[in-house]
Design a protein around this motif. Structure first.
Motif, PDB file in Angstrom:
ATOM      1  N   SER A  91       0.810  -1.217   0.000  1.00  0.00           N
ATOM      2  CA  SER A  91       0.000   0.000   0.000  1.00  0.00           C
ATOM      3  C   SER A  91       0.846   1.272   0.000  1.00  0.00           C
ATOM      4  O   SER A  91       0.313   2.361   0.237  1.00  0.00           O
ATOM      5  CB  SER A  91      -0.928   0.002   1.218  1.00  0.00           C
ATOM      6  OG  SER A  91      -0.171  -0.021   2.425  1.00  0.00           O
ATOM      7  N   ALA A  92       2.153   1.143  -0.263  1.00  0.00           N
ATOM      8  CA  ALA A  92       3.045   2.305  -0.209  1.00  0.00           C
ATOM      9  C   ALA A  92       2.593   3.419  -1.156  1.00  0.00           C
ATOM     10  O   ALA A  92       2.699   4.605  -0.830  1.00  0.00           O
ATOM     11  CB  ALA A  92       4.472   1.880  -0.548  1.00  0.00           C
ATOM     12  N   PHE A  93       2.073   3.059  -2.329  1.00  0.00           N
ATOM     13  CA  PHE A  93       1.590   4.042  -3.292  1.00  0.00           C
ATOM     14  C   PHE A  93       0.096   4.286  -3.134  1.00  0.00           C
ATOM     15  O   PHE A  93      -0.356   5.433  -3.097  1.00  0.00           O
ATOM     16  CB  PHE A  93       1.862   3.564  -4.723  1.00  0.00           C
ATOM     17  CG  PHE A  93       3.287   3.659  -5.152  1.00  0.00           C
ATOM     18  CD1 PHE A  93       3.724   4.707  -5.951  1.00  0.00           C
ATOM     19  CD2 PHE A  93       4.218   2.698  -4.777  1.00  0.00           C
ATOM     20  CE1 PHE A  93       5.039   4.796  -6.364  1.00  0.00           C
ATOM     21  CE2 PHE A  93       5.530   2.778  -5.185  1.00  0.00           C
ATOM     22  CZ  PHE A  93       5.952   3.825  -5.975  1.00  0.00           C
ATOM     23  N   THR A  94      -0.659   3.193  -3.068  1.00  0.00           N
ATOM     24  CA  THR A  94      -2.119   3.315  -3.134  1.00  0.00           C
ATOM     25  C   THR A  94      -2.693   4.078  -1.937  1.00  0.00           C
ATOM     26  O   THR A  94      -3.714   4.766  -2.074  1.00  0.00           O
ATOM     27  CB  THR A  94      -2.769   1.923  -3.210  1.00  0.00           C
ATOM     28  OG1 THR A  94      -2.325   1.125  -2.105  1.00  0.00           O
ATOM     29  CG2 THR A  94      -2.361   1.226  -4.508  1.00  0.00           C
ATOM     30  N   ALA A  95      -2.063   3.955  -0.773  1.00  0.00           N
ATOM     31  CA  ALA A  95      -2.553   4.697   0.396  1.00  0.00           C
ATOM     32  C   ALA A  95      -2.451   6.200   0.158  1.00  0.00           C
ATOM     33  O   ALA A  95      -3.334   6.970   0.548  1.00  0.00           O
ATOM     34  CB  ALA A  95      -1.747   4.303   1.634  1.00  0.00           C
ATOM     35  N   TYR A  97      -2.488   7.603  -2.893  1.00  0.00           N
ATOM     36  CA  TYR A  97      -3.479   7.941  -3.912  1.00  0.00           C
ATOM     37  C   TYR A  97      -4.814   8.270  -3.239  1.00  0.00           C
ATOM     38  O   TYR A  97      -5.483   9.256  -3.577  1.00  0.00           O
ATOM     39  CB  TYR A  97      -3.709   6.774  -4.874  1.00  0.00           C
ATOM     40  CG  TYR A  97      -2.511   6.379  -5.719  1.00  0.00           C
ATOM     41  CD1 TYR A  97      -1.493   7.279  -6.004  1.00  0.00           C
ATOM     42  CD2 TYR A  97      -2.412   5.094  -6.250  1.00  0.00           C
ATOM     43  CE1 TYR A  97      -0.411   6.899  -6.779  1.00  0.00           C
ATOM     44  CE2 TYR A  97      -1.345   4.713  -7.026  1.00  0.00           C
ATOM     45  CZ  TYR A  97      -0.335   5.614  -7.285  1.00  0.00           C
ATOM     46  OH  TYR A  97       0.739   5.244  -8.053  1.00  0.00           O
ATOM     47  N   GLN A  98      -5.195   7.415  -2.291  1.00  0.00           N
ATOM     48  CA  GLN A  98      -6.493   7.562  -1.649  1.00  0.00           C
ATOM     49  C   GLN A  98      -6.549   8.781  -0.733  1.00  0.00           C
ATOM     50  O   GLN A  98      -7.590   9.424  -0.610  1.00  0.00           O
ATOM     51  CB  GLN A  98      -6.819   6.286  -0.877  1.00  0.00           C
ATOM     52  CG  GLN A  98      -7.019   5.073  -1.785  1.00  0.00           C
ATOM     53  CD  GLN A  98      -6.944   3.747  -1.042  1.00  0.00           C
ATOM     54  OE1 GLN A  98      -6.830   3.717   0.179  1.00  0.00           O
ATOM     55  NE2 GLN A  98      -7.006   2.650  -1.786  1.00  0.00           N
ATOM     56  N   LYS A  99      -5.416   9.101  -0.098  1.00  0.00           N
ATOM     57  CA  LYS A  99      -5.371  10.265   0.790  1.00  0.00           C
ATOM     58  C   LYS A  99      -5.156  11.571   0.029  1.00  0.00           C
ATOM     59  O   LYS A  99      -5.423  12.654   0.554  1.00  0.00           O
ATOM     60  CB  LYS A  99      -4.253  10.101   1.817  1.00  0.00           C
ATOM     61  CG  LYS A  99      -4.458   8.948   2.788  1.00  0.00           C
ATOM     62  CD  LYS A  99      -3.253   8.813   3.707  1.00  0.00           C
ATOM     63  CE  LYS A  99      -3.386   7.617   4.640  1.00  0.00           C
ATOM     64  NZ  LYS A  99      -2.171   7.449   5.477  1.00  0.00           N
ATOM     65  N   SER A 180      -4.976   1.583  -8.852  1.00  0.00           N
ATOM     66  CA  SER A 180      -5.378   2.612  -7.893  1.00  0.00           C
ATOM     67  C   SER A 180      -5.664   2.045  -6.512  1.00  0.00           C
ATOM     68  O   SER A 180      -5.699   2.777  -5.529  1.00  0.00           O
ATOM     69  CB  SER A 180      -6.630   3.340  -8.394  1.00  0.00           C
ATOM     70  OG  SER A 180      -6.371   3.995  -9.623  1.00  0.00           O
ATOM     71  N   GLY A 181      -5.848   0.734  -6.424  1.00  0.00           N
ATOM     72  CA  GLY A 181      -6.169   0.109  -5.152  1.00  0.00           C
ATOM     73  C   GLY A 181      -5.168  -0.956  -4.774  1.00  0.00           C
ATOM     74  O   GLY A 181      -4.446  -1.498  -5.626  1.00  0.00           O
TER      75      GLY A 181
END
Length: 256
Positions: A91-95, A97-99, A180-181
């Protein structure tokens, strides 16, 4: 260069703040201790179970364990350790993206390629530290209980498995630039490993695939010569570089 180093420091601090570093250090240390411990306790456990097993017709003879028994546990447990690493770091990237936190960084002028490089480098350093921590703990306890001389060149197969982990991380970085997820990252990374496994089932393909680097016990026992690993090393390194380049292109184009 200063913005890149600042972002790299931020990424390192993020590993500490979120507890990822602590969890991974504990997990890999436990695996490092567990490998020789299981080998050392195997004769006692089998002796304890010998009475109940004898009733089923299974006879337990004297079990002799040595350094190779410990290293067998090391390579059996590494896939689990790597899976835990992927699950924690995927989740290093996707977290972000979401924030929406990456938008703030990019609007301040830090090039996307440097953002990607900092995150990939942080993941690679985290894997390197945790992996070799596990290796040296196993090496030390194995040397204490037995003699590592029974295992032919133990460092070389360990480096090969580390390279396999780097290839997995490169696939995870590429999937992170595309998806994205977190689910997409895990499915994409798992798909890359599954594809390598299926290709390895075809005649003659196995020695050229990254998964070939995980056969550490064949090297330790001398069943495979070290120079037989050269094609897999070159291809794994080339694929990791290709994944990095593809991730850079995809990250440049994606909306964050």
């Amino acid at each position: 260069m200063k913005p890149f180093l600042a972002f790299l420091k931020k990424e390192r601090m993020e590993q500490v703040r979120t507890g990822r570093l602590l969890v991974l250090v504990i997990v890999f240390t436990l695996f490092g201790v567990m490998n020789p411990a299981i080998a050392k306790l195997t004769p006692w456990m089998l002796q304890t179970l010998s009475g109940s097993l004898a009733e089923t017709g299974i006879t337990i003879t004297n079990i002799e364990v040595n350094a190779l028994t410990s290293w067998t546990q090391f390579y059996k447990n590494l896939p689990i350790a790597l899976l835990i690493f992927v699950l924690i770091t995927s989740s290093a990237f996707t977290a972000e993206y979401q924030k929406g936190t990456l938008v703030q960084v990019l609007t301040k002028g830090l090039p996307r390629i440097k953002v990607l490089a900092a995150k990939a480098l942080t993941m690679g350093l985290l894997w390197t530290v945790c992996y070799f921590l596990c290796f040296f703990v196993t090496f030390g306890y194995t040397a204490f209980f037995w003699d590592n001389g029974a295992a032919a060149h133990p460092a070389f197969p360990a480096i090969l498995y580390w390279l396999f982990g780097v290839w997995v991380i490169s696939a995870m970085v590429l999937c992170s630039a595309l998806a994205s997820g977190n689910t997409g990252v895990l499915l994409g990374t798992g798909g890359a490993i599954l594809a390598a496994y299926l290709l390895g089932l075809l005649p003659g393909f196995a020695p050229y695939l990254p998964l070939y680097l995980t056969d550490g016990m064949a090297l330790l026992t001398g069943a495979i010569a070290p120079n037989a690993m050269v094609p897999a090393v070159l291809i794994a390194a080339g694929l990791a570089a290709a994944n990095g380049a593809a991730a850079a292109l995809a990250f440049q184009k994606r909306m964050v």
